[in-house]
Design a protein around this motif. Structure first.
Motif, PDB file in Angstrom:
ATOM      1  N   LEU A  14       0.812  -1.213   0.000  1.00  0.00           N
ATOM      2  CA  LEU A  14       0.000   0.000   0.000  1.00  0.00           C
ATOM      3  C   LEU A  14       0.848   1.267   0.000  1.00  0.00           C
ATOM      4  CD1 LEU A  14      -2.757  -1.127   2.529  1.00  0.00           C
ATOM      5  CD2 LEU A  14      -3.143  -0.471   0.135  1.00  0.00           C
ATOM      6  N   LYS A  15       1.961   1.250   0.723  1.00  0.00           N
ATOM      7  CA  LYS A  15       2.782   2.470   0.761  1.00  0.00           C
ATOM      8  C   LYS A  15       3.386   2.761  -0.614  1.00  0.00           C
ATOM      9  CE  LYS A  15       7.409   0.914   2.156  1.00  0.00           C
ATOM     10  NZ  LYS A  15       8.535   1.103   3.078  1.00  0.00           N
ATOM     11  N   LYS A  16       3.669   1.700  -1.368  1.00  0.00           N
ATOM     12  CA  LYS A  16       4.187   1.886  -2.717  1.00  0.00           C
ATOM     13  C   LYS A  16       3.101   2.409  -3.646  1.00  0.00           C
ATOM     14  CE  LYS A  16       6.840  -0.495  -6.311  1.00  0.00           C
ATOM     15  NZ  LYS A  16       7.474  -1.785  -6.713  1.00  0.00           N
ATOM     16  N   GLU A  17       1.917   1.849  -3.524  1.00  0.00           N
ATOM     17  CA  GLU A  17       0.788   2.265  -4.370  1.00  0.00           C
ATOM     18  C   GLU A  17       0.396   3.712  -4.105  1.00  0.00           C
ATOM     19  OE1 GLU A  17      -2.377  -0.437  -3.597  1.00  0.00           O
ATOM     20  OE2 GLU A  17      -1.456  -2.120  -4.705  1.00  0.00           O
ATOM     21  N   HIS A  18       0.462   4.144  -2.847  1.00  0.00           N
ATOM     22  CA  HIS A  18       0.008   5.478  -2.465  1.00  0.00           C
ATOM     23  C   HIS A  18       1.143   6.490  -2.310  1.00  0.00           C
ATOM     24  CE1 HIS A  18      -3.777   3.361  -0.621  1.00  0.00           C
ATOM     25  NE2 HIS A  18      -3.820   3.432  -1.943  1.00  0.00           N
ATOM     26  N   ASP A  19       2.348   6.108  -2.714  1.00  0.00           N
ATOM     27  CA  ASP A  19       3.499   7.017  -2.721  1.00  0.00           C
ATOM     28  C   ASP A  19       3.769   7.605  -1.328  1.00  0.00           C
ATOM     29  OD1 ASP A  19       5.616   8.253  -4.092  1.00  0.00           O
ATOM     30  OD2 ASP A  19       4.468  10.110  -4.377  1.00  0.00           O
ATOM     31  N   ILE A  20       3.930   6.701  -0.349  1.00  0.00           N
ATOM     32  CA  ILE A  20       4.117   7.105   1.042  1.00  0.00           C
ATOM     33  C   ILE A  20       5.503   6.692   1.541  1.00  0.00           C
ATOM     34  CG2 ILE A  20       3.290   6.805   3.421  1.00  0.00           C
ATOM     35  CD1 ILE A  20       0.524   6.186   2.251  1.00  0.00           C
TER      36      ILE A  20
END
Length: 305
Positions: A14-20
């Protein structure tokens, strides 16, 4: 049923998908360390955030740290992993109290520990970290310095820089201040060959007996690079576990079972999961005026240290 590994894998996705970019303070738990992009002390994390390419930063720590991240990266969205995670030390001096102190000590340079609110930093001349404090205080032109808010850190600095006149204010970290000389005596008796490594937020009666005094990162680096085989750790107790993971061939013992930061312990792996999912945490919002004024004392720190 979810496992720690399963949740960690979902967070990484998720952090990769949401650029976090996920930042974890050193006092966070091991399961959070393992999914963080960067782990370290508060100011070091804010510097890493400023260098990162992600547009959103998630700070796993306490509020003043997230505020510092926002000050150094005003263009980014900054999230605090747990809205109630504060720092008792950062709340000990109000802007009104500091204004009164400045009137009591006219002409003094006001040096603020990084563990202060962004609002308080707007009234200060320079900021310091536990690792940079001695160098910065030594480099200040003014001989007279009002140091806030940690009187234990301030007393330790004063011993290193006797040529300066430091006026200290009562305050400090409750967790580190809970450690006493009797704890040192007890642990030295149990582990006479162990090196004692402590944080300068500890009482003078503790730091005076240490083999090494330094920041959390400094303590960890000392232990990793030392030829000694056993260590008594005088800072937040999570560091004992982290060092046990990093150096399994050595022994680490907590100086005191009471040196625990309840605010740091608020953040759980599931809190991080909800944050990267978009259903948790709190966005840090600061006015342009506060960010500009608070940035000045941080920039002065960089110039001097």
């Amino acid at each position: 049923m979810n496992t720690i590994k399963n949740i960690q894998d979902q967070i990484l996705k998720l952090k990769k998908e949401h650029d976090i970019c996920i930042l974890a303070h050193a006092y966070q738990s091991q399961d959070i360390w393992e999914i963080a992009d960067f782990v370290g002390d508060s100011y070091g994390l804010s510097q890493q955030a400023a260098k990162s390419h992600q547009k959103t930063v998630l700070l796993c720590g306490v509020r003043f740290m997230a505020e510092t991240v926002k000050i150094l990266s005003p263009e980014k969205k900054v999230l605090l992993s747990h809205p109630q995670a504060g720092c008792p030390m950062a709340q000990q001096i109000s802007p009104a109290k500091l204004a009164a102190l400045k009137e009591t000590y006219p002409g003094y340079t006001v040096a603020a520990y990084i563990n202060t609110t962004s609002e308080l930093k707007t009234l200060c001349d320079v900021c310091v970290t536990s690792s940079s404090a001695v160098k910065i205080i030594r480099n200040l032109e003014n001989q007279n310095i009002l140091f806030i808010p940690d009187c234990n850190l301030g007393a330790w600095i004063a011993r290193q820089v006797p040529e300066k006149n430091l006026q200290l204010v009562t305050g400090g970290c409750p967790a580190h201040a809970s450690v006493h000389k009797t704890d040192v005596e007890q642990m030295r008796c149990l582990y006479p060959d162990a090196k004692l490594l402590v944080h300068p937020e500890c009482l003078p009666e503790v730091t005076d007996q240490a083999d090494y005094v330094g920041s959390t990162t400094g303590i960890m680096e000392y232990a990793k690079n030392s030829s000694a085989k056993s260590f008594i750790i005088g800072t937040e107790n999570s560091i004992v576990q982290h060092l046990q993971f990093s150096c399994p061939d050595r022994q680490f013992y907590a100086l005191s079972k009471d040196c625990v930061c309840s605010n740091m312990k608020l953040t759980t792996l599931m809190d991080v999961y909800h944050c990267v999912q978009g259903t948790g945490g709190e966005e840090i919002v600061l006015s342009d005026d506060v960010m500009t004024k608070a940035r000045r004392c941080i920039d002065t720190m960089l110039t001097l240290g």
